[in-house]
Write an enzyme that holds these catalytic residues in place. Structure first.
Site, PDB file in Angstrom:
ATOM      1  N   ARG A   1     -55.872  26.513  38.875  1.00  0.00           N
ATOM      2  CA  ARG A   1     -55.034  26.289  37.687  1.00  0.00           C
ATOM      3  C   ARG A   1     -55.422  24.956  37.089  1.00  0.00           C
ATOM      4  NH1 ARG A   1     -49.918  27.403  35.412  1.00  0.00           N
ATOM      5  NH2 ARG A   1     -48.845  25.530  34.708  1.00  0.00           N
TER       6      ARG A   1
ATOM      7  N   ASP B   1     -38.982  15.764  34.468  1.00  0.00           N
ATOM      8  CA  ASP B   1     -39.833  14.769  33.813  1.00  0.00           C
ATOM      9  C   ASP B   1     -38.922  13.691  33.218  1.00  0.00           C
ATOM     10  OD1 ASP B   1     -41.975  16.361  34.497  1.00  0.00           O
ATOM     11  OD2 ASP B   1     -42.234  17.226  32.501  1.00  0.00           O
TER      12      ASP B   1
ATOM     13  N   HIS C   1     -38.700  21.672  37.712  1.00  0.00           N
ATOM     14  CA  HIS C   1     -39.840  22.589  37.767  1.00  0.00           C
ATOM     15  C   HIS C   1     -40.785  22.171  38.882  1.00  0.00           C
ATOM     16  CE1 HIS C   1     -40.741  19.288  34.982  1.00  0.00           C
ATOM     17  NE2 HIS C   1     -42.033  19.478  35.240  1.00  0.00           N
TER      18      HIS C   1
HETATM   19  C1  LIG Z   1     -43.287  10.500  42.502  1.00  0.00           C
HETATM   20  C2  LIG Z   1     -43.510  10.121  41.273  1.00  0.00           C
HETATM   21  C3  LIG Z   1     -44.644  10.631  40.422  1.00  0.00           C
HETATM   22  C4  LIG Z   1     -44.155  10.292  39.021  1.00  0.00           C
HETATM   23  C5  LIG Z   1     -43.570   8.932  39.276  1.00  0.00           C
HETATM   24  C6  LIG Z   1     -42.658   9.210  40.453  1.00  0.00           C
HETATM   25  O1  LIG Z   1     -42.286   8.059  41.185  1.00  0.00           O
HETATM   26  C7  LIG Z   1     -41.415   9.958  39.934  1.00  0.00           C
HETATM   27  C8  LIG Z   1     -41.688  10.681  38.584  1.00  0.00           C
HETATM   28  C9  LIG Z   1     -43.077  11.344  38.578  1.00  0.00           C
HETATM   29  C10 LIG Z   1     -43.505  11.825  37.194  1.00  0.00           C
HETATM   30  C11 LIG Z   1     -43.158  13.290  36.874  1.00  0.00           C
HETATM   31  C12 LIG Z   1     -43.612  13.614  35.449  1.00  0.00           C
HETATM   32  C13 LIG Z   1     -45.026  13.108  35.143  1.00  0.00           C
HETATM   33  O2  LIG Z   1     -45.968  13.949  35.808  1.00  0.00           O
HETATM   34  C14 LIG Z   1     -45.215  11.656  35.639  1.00  0.00           C
HETATM   35  C15 LIG Z   1     -46.548  11.088  35.147  1.00  0.00           C
HETATM   36  C16 LIG Z   1     -44.052  10.830  35.218  1.00  0.00           C
HETATM   37  O3  LIG Z   1     -43.950  10.114  34.253  1.00  0.00           O
HETATM   38  O4  LIG Z   1     -43.041  10.926  36.140  1.00  0.00           O
HETATM   39  C17 LIG Z   1     -45.006  11.633  37.141  1.00  0.00           C
HETATM   40  C18 LIG Z   1     -45.201  10.292  37.879  1.00  0.00           C
HETATM   41  C19 LIG Z   1     -46.630  10.142  38.420  1.00  0.00           C
HETATM   42  O5  LIG Z   1     -47.280  11.133  38.762  1.00  0.00           O
HETATM   43  O6  LIG Z   1     -47.052   8.993  38.556  1.00  0.00           O
HETATM   44  O1  LIG Z   2     -49.334  21.328  36.207  1.00  0.00           O
HETATM   45  C1  LIG Z   2     -48.333  21.897  35.799  1.00  0.00           C
HETATM   46  O2  LIG Z   2     -48.338  23.038  35.393  1.00  0.00           O
HETATM   47  C2  LIG Z   2     -47.011  21.134  35.778  1.00  0.00           C
HETATM   48  C3  LIG Z   2     -47.173  19.730  36.278  1.00  0.00           C
HETATM   49  C4  LIG Z   2     -45.989  18.860  36.031  1.00  0.00           C
HETATM   50  O3  LIG Z   2     -44.879  19.300  36.027  1.00  0.00           O
HETATM   51  C5  LIG Z   2     -46.215  17.425  35.793  1.00  0.00           C
HETATM   52  O4  LIG Z   2     -47.392  16.990  35.796  1.00  0.00           O
HETATM   53  O5  LIG Z   2     -45.217  16.706  35.586  1.00  0.00           O
HETATM   54 FE   LIG Z   3     -43.411  17.864  35.322  1.00  0.00          FE
END
Ligand SMILES: C=C1C[C@]23C[C@@]1(O)CC[C@H]2[C@@]12CC[C@H](O)[C@@](C)(C(=O)O1)[C@H]2[C@@H]3C(=O)O
Ligand SMILES: O=C(O)CCC(=O)C(=O)O
Ligand SMILES: [Fe+2]
Length: 354
Positions: free
Chosen positions: A282, A217, A272
């Site tokens: 879930r 994250d 993760h």
């Molecule tokens: C593939 C992607 C989804 C994400 C933005 C990204 O380009 C890379 C980081 C991804 C992530 C992971 C953690 C969170 O779920 C999230 C909201 C974030 O801030 O970074 C997601 C992004 C997303 O789902 O838009």
């Molecule tokens: O849904 C979950 O339990 C984890 C999802 C997650 O890692 C995310 O949304 O970044």
């Molecule tokens: Fe995550």
């Protein structure tokens, strides 16, 4: 997604290859099969005086831990879960009124803008609901204000929990002021995000389907709560994957990339992923505590030993976030910002030619 009458094409979804089940080694589950739980996840009782030391240890060793006696009313958790279940049970056409994600809004199977897919549907919201576009509430036509208040109560309780944990971490690290991390989440301009995820049961034939692909994250800290359904896995230092035993009464906390940088690599941003379950759906809810866009993310001088150099180039959260949103889920996003990146191997050089 929940109301599919015929099986969807599964070709584009990745699965995890499993090894044959062997004797259960409770402490270091090296196999990828999520039937086994890892019993070594730190469980930290926030009401105990030694919690600050244990929190620091957990962030160094795993970048992940579970907290109990967290102070978030159970009612906030169950009410939000029930709102999420209601939302995800709506007809697909209703849910899609809150999408597609831009990045906020309802998303189905596609995660992020760069081609990642998973066995998931979700609702991604700004944690400041006042600035959420009305589109995101389109699917709550019956009573959008009730949904808004349930989410608001939950987010403010979980933000307080995140801040308590960050203050205990500052105490444990013996740095001042103790709000050095938490002030970033408390700032009016904190760029925090909130996410509701739903992983429907996956078809029996495609076991070990990826629900949410491996990633770290990007923010400072993530606070996750799920129903009692399996699926979450974390990667240990030796890069093996272990399954996290679900616990609907507790919170799981992840160190994010930004906290790794602020501690100059002392705390680990944990990799993760979620594996879909063939029996039970879930539902998870995650608060991602992020700093204001203008904030410079750099190691805290008070944490640096004499002569210690920053492992990272200078950047603001805005720069990091822009770069993160250009990346695929599994990419090493911090890699671009490392000062001492490992020199390319000959395989990398060959790859870069194509
Ligand atoms: C593939 C992607 C989804 C994400 C933005 C990204 O380009 C890379 C980081 C991804 C992530 C992971 C953690 C969170 O779920 C999230 C909201 C974030 O801030 O970074 C997601 C992004 C997303 O789902 O838009
Ligand atoms: O849904 C979950 O339990 C984890 C999802 C997650 O890692 C995310 O949304 O970044
Ligand atoms: Fe995550």
């Amino acid at each position: 997604m929940v109301v599919l009458s015929k099986p969807p094409p599964l070709k584009q979804f990745s699965t995890i290859k499993t090894f044959k089940q062997h004797t259960h080694n409770n402490n270091n589950n090296n196999n990828n099969n999520n039937n086994y739980y890892f019993s070594g996840i730190p469980v930290i009782d926030l009401s105990k005086p030694d919690s600050k030391t244990l929190l620091v240890k957990a962030c160094e060793e795993f970048g992940f831990f579970k907290v109990i006696n967290h102070g978030v009313p159970m009612e906030f958790m169950t009410k939000l879960e029930s709102e999420a279940v209601n939302f995800f049970s709506l007809p697909q056409s209703e849910k899609e009124k809150a999408g597609p994600p831009d990045p906020f809004g309802y998303g189905n199977k596609r995660i992020g803008p760069n081609g990642d897919v998973g066995w998931i549907e979700y609702l991604l919201l700004r944690s400041n609901l006042d600035s959420v576009s009305p589109r995101c509430f389109n699917a709550f036509k019956e009573n959008p204000e009730f949904f808004r208040s349930v989410v608001n109560n939950y987010i403010s309780a979980v933000r307080n929990l995140a801040c308590d944990v960050l203050e205990l971490l500052a105490d444990g690290l013996k740095i001042q002021p103790r709000n050095v991390f938490s002030k970033l989440l408390e700032d009016e301009e904190s760029d925090s995000v909130f996410r509701l995820n739903h992983y429907p049961p996956c078809p029996e034939l495609s076991r070990n389907l990826i629900g949410f692909g491996e990633h770290t994250d990007p923010q400072i800290i993530s606070v996750l709560r799920s129903n009692n359904s399996t699926g979450l896995q974390i990667s240990l230092k030796d890069e093996s994957w272990v399954s996290v035993p679900p616990d609907q009464n507790s919170f799981f906390i992840n160190v994010g990339d930004s906290l790794q940088v602020m501690t100059n690599g002392r705390f680990k941003s944990v990799r993760h992923r979620v594996i879909a379950n063939s029996v039970k759906s879930r539902v998870s809810m995650i608060y991602f505590g992020g700093p204001p866009l203008r904030e410079r993310i750099a190691p805290l001088p008070s944490l640096m030993a004499e002569g210690e150099e920053s492992l990272y180039k200078e950047f603001t959260w805005c720069e990091y976030k822009k770069s993160a949103y250009k990346s695929r889920l599994a990419d090493n996003r911090l890699g671009h910002f490392e000062k001492f990146a490992p020199s390319p191997t000959s395989a990398d050089v060959v790859k870069s030619l194509f």
